[in-house]
Design a protein around this motif. Structure first.
Motif, short mmCIF file in Angstrom:
data_model
loop_
_atom_site.label_atom_id
_atom_site.label_comp_id
_atom_site.label_asym_id
_atom_site.label_seq_id
_atom_site.Cartn_x
_atom_site.Cartn_y
_atom_site.Cartn_z
N LEU A 112 0.82 -1.21 0.00
CA LEU A 112 0.00 0.00 0.00
C LEU A 112 0.86 1.26 0.00
O LEU A 112 0.48 2.28 -0.58
N VAL A 113 2.03 1.19 0.63
CA VAL A 113 2.96 2.32 0.60
C VAL A 113 3.48 2.54 -0.82
O VAL A 113 3.59 3.67 -1.30
N VAL A 114 3.79 1.44 -1.51
CA VAL A 114 4.23 1.55 -2.91
C VAL A 114 3.10 2.10 -3.78
O VAL A 114 3.32 2.98 -4.63
N LEU A 115 1.88 1.61 -3.58
CA LEU A 115 0.75 2.08 -4.38
C LEU A 115 0.51 3.57 -4.19
O LEU A 115 0.03 4.26 -5.09
N GLU A 116 0.87 4.08 -3.02
CA GLU A 116 0.68 5.50 -2.74
C GLU A 116 1.55 6.37 -3.65
O GLU A 116 1.27 7.55 -3.86
N THR A 117 2.63 5.79 -4.22
CA THR A 117 3.51 6.55 -5.11
C THR A 117 2.97 6.60 -6.54
O THR A 117 3.55 7.29 -7.39
N LEU A 118 1.91 5.87 -6.83
CA LEU A 118 1.29 5.90 -8.15
C LEU A 118 0.30 7.06 -8.24
O LEU A 118 -0.17 7.57 -7.23
N SER A 119 -0.04 7.43 -9.46
CA SER A 119 -1.13 8.39 -9.65
C SER A 119 -2.44 7.68 -9.31
O SER A 119 -2.50 6.44 -9.31
N PHE A 126 -3.98 -0.69 -11.54
CA PHE A 126 -3.13 -1.77 -11.03
C PHE A 126 -3.92 -2.72 -10.14
O PHE A 126 -3.82 -3.94 -10.27
N VAL A 127 -4.69 -2.17 -9.22
CA VAL A 127 -5.46 -2.99 -8.29
C VAL A 127 -6.45 -3.87 -9.05
O VAL A 127 -6.55 -5.08 -8.79
N ALA A 157 2.17 1.11 -14.51
CA ALA A 157 1.96 0.91 -13.07
C ALA A 157 2.65 -0.37 -12.59
O ALA A 157 3.28 -0.39 -11.53
N LYS A 158 2.54 -1.43 -13.38
CA LYS A 158 3.16 -2.70 -12.99
C LYS A 158 4.67 -2.57 -12.91
O LYS A 158 5.31 -3.06 -11.96
N GLU A 159 5.28 -1.89 -13.88
CA GLU A 159 6.73 -1.68 -13.86
C GLU A 159 7.14 -0.87 -12.64
O GLU A 159 8.15 -1.15 -11.99
#
Length: 305
Positions: A112-119, A126-127, A157-159
Motif C-alpha cells: 500500500l505504501v508503494v501504491l501511494e507513489t502511483l497516480s 493496477f489494483v 503501473a506494474k513496472e
C-alpha cells in the motif's frame, strides 16, 4: 412485488460487498473512505435500473472503482500536505487473507505504501488488473478510459510497482516467529536481541499525522531503531505509563503485527517488512488516532481477491 425485488437487490449487493470493500481499500488505503465508497455504491446500485445489468459483479466493481478513484483524487492534496510520513490505515485481517500469499502481499503495508507513489488512475488500474484480474476492457469501462489507454497505464503501473516493492521476503512462519521475538525484546528492553532481528539499514516510518508526537522523518539504522523500541517499557506514551501499556500480536494487513493499547484505547500499530532471511528491513508504526478506528473495532476482515 417491489419488496421482494428490493430484497433480491440487497442480496446481490451483499454477495459482492467483500469484493467491493477489498477493491476500495486497496485503492484508497483508508478503511473509512473504503466503507464510504461501498455505501455510496449501494445507493447508486439501489437507484439504478438493474434489469439491464448482465454481470452484477463487474457492474458493481465499476461503480466502486470509479467512486474510489474520485475520492482518491479529492484527497490527494490532503496527503501531499500531511504532517510527517503517510502510512495506510491498518486493518485486522483474517487467516484466509494471510493464507493466500498473493492476497496478503497485495494488502500488506509495504504494498500500500508503494501504491501511494502511483497516480490515482495508475493505482486503480493496477489494483483491478493485478489483484482482482479484471480484463483491460472491464477496467476501461470502470475508469472511463479507452482500452488502449488502460493497457498503457497498466504496464506503466506494474513496472513502477515491481521496481519498488520488496523483492524477497521470509516465509509466513518465519515472519511470525521474528515478530514474536521482536515483541518480547521490545517490551523487555532487550536491545541486543532487537539488533539481531533488524537489518543493518532498517528504516522505521512513524505516522502520527500531526495528532500525536512521532518522528517526522524516517529513522534509519539498526542501532537507532533498536534503541527506539527498547525504550517502550521505560517511557510514558500518550499519558499511558509503561505498566499500563499492553502489546499484543495480531494479524494486520495480511501479516504479523503488534497492537499497542492502554487505558481503554488503541494507541499504535506496528507492522514489518522482512528480507529472505527473516531480518526486519522496515517498520511501519501508525499512531495517528484517526487511523486506528478499524483496529479498535476488533473485527478481522477477509480481503482475499
Amino acid at each position: 412485488m417491489s419488496r421482494a425485488y428490493s430484497e433480491q437487490d440487497q442480496q446481490v449487493f451483499d454477495e459482492h460487498r467483500r469484493l467491493l470493500f477489498s477493491v476500495a481499500y486497496r485503492v484508497l488505503g483508508s478503511v473509512a473512505d473504503a466503507e464510504d465508497a461501498v455505501q455510496e455504491a449501494w445507493i447508486r446500485w439501489s437507484a439504478d435500473d438493474r434489469s439491464q445489468v448482465a454481470d452484477p459483479k463487474a457492474y458493481l466493481a465499476r461503480i466502486v472503482s470509479n467512486l474510489a478513484l474520485q475520492r482518491l483524487r479529492s484527497t490527494q492534496y490532503q496527503r501531499e500536505t500531511y504532517v510527517g510520513p503517510w502510512l495506510p490505515e491498518p486493518i485486522l485481517t483474517s487467516g484466509d487473507t494471510a493464507d493466500d500469499v498473493a492476497g496478503a502481499d497485495s494488502v500488506s503495508t509495504a504494498m500500500l505504501v508503494v501504491l501511494e507513489t502511483l497516480s490515482p488512475l495508475e493505482r486503480a488500474v493496477f489494483v483491478l488488473k493485478e489483484v482482482f484480474g479484471f480484463s483491460h476492457a472491464e477496467i476501461a469501462e470502470a475508469v472511463e478510459r479507452s482500452e488502449a489507454a488502460v493497457r498503457q497505464v497498466a504496464h506503466r503501473a506494474k513496472e513502477h510497482v515491481q521496481a519498488r516493492r520488496p523483492r524477497f521476503t521470509a516465509d509466513r512462519t518465519r515472519q511470525r516467529d521474528v515478530t514474536r521475538r521482536f515483541l518480547a525484546a521490545a517490551t523487555g528492553g532487550d536491545i541486543n536481541t532487537l539488533m539481531e532481528l533488524l537489518s543493518p539499514d532498517v528504516t522505521l516510518w512513524t505516522d502520527g499525522g500531526g495528532k500525536v508526537r512521532q518522528a517526522l522523518r524516517p529513522v534509519v539504522g539498526a542501532q537507532t531503531v533498536a534503541s527506539w523500541f527498547a525504550a517502550i517499557g521505560t517511557v510514558t506514551y500518550q499519558g499511558i505509563e509503561p505498566g499500563d501499556m499492553r502489546a499484543e500480536l495480531a494479524e494486520i494487513n495480511g501479516g504479523p503485527g503488534v497492537v499497542f493499547s492502554g487505558l481503554g484505547r488503541v494507541v499504535a500499530t506496528v507492522t514489518f517488512d522482512f528480507d529472505a532471511d527473516g531480518h526486519i528491513t522496515a517498520v511501519h508504526n501508525v499512531a495517528n488516532p484517526d487511523k486506528l478506528g478499524a483496529i479498535a473495532a476488533g473485527t478481522a476482515r477477509d480481503l482475499t481477491p
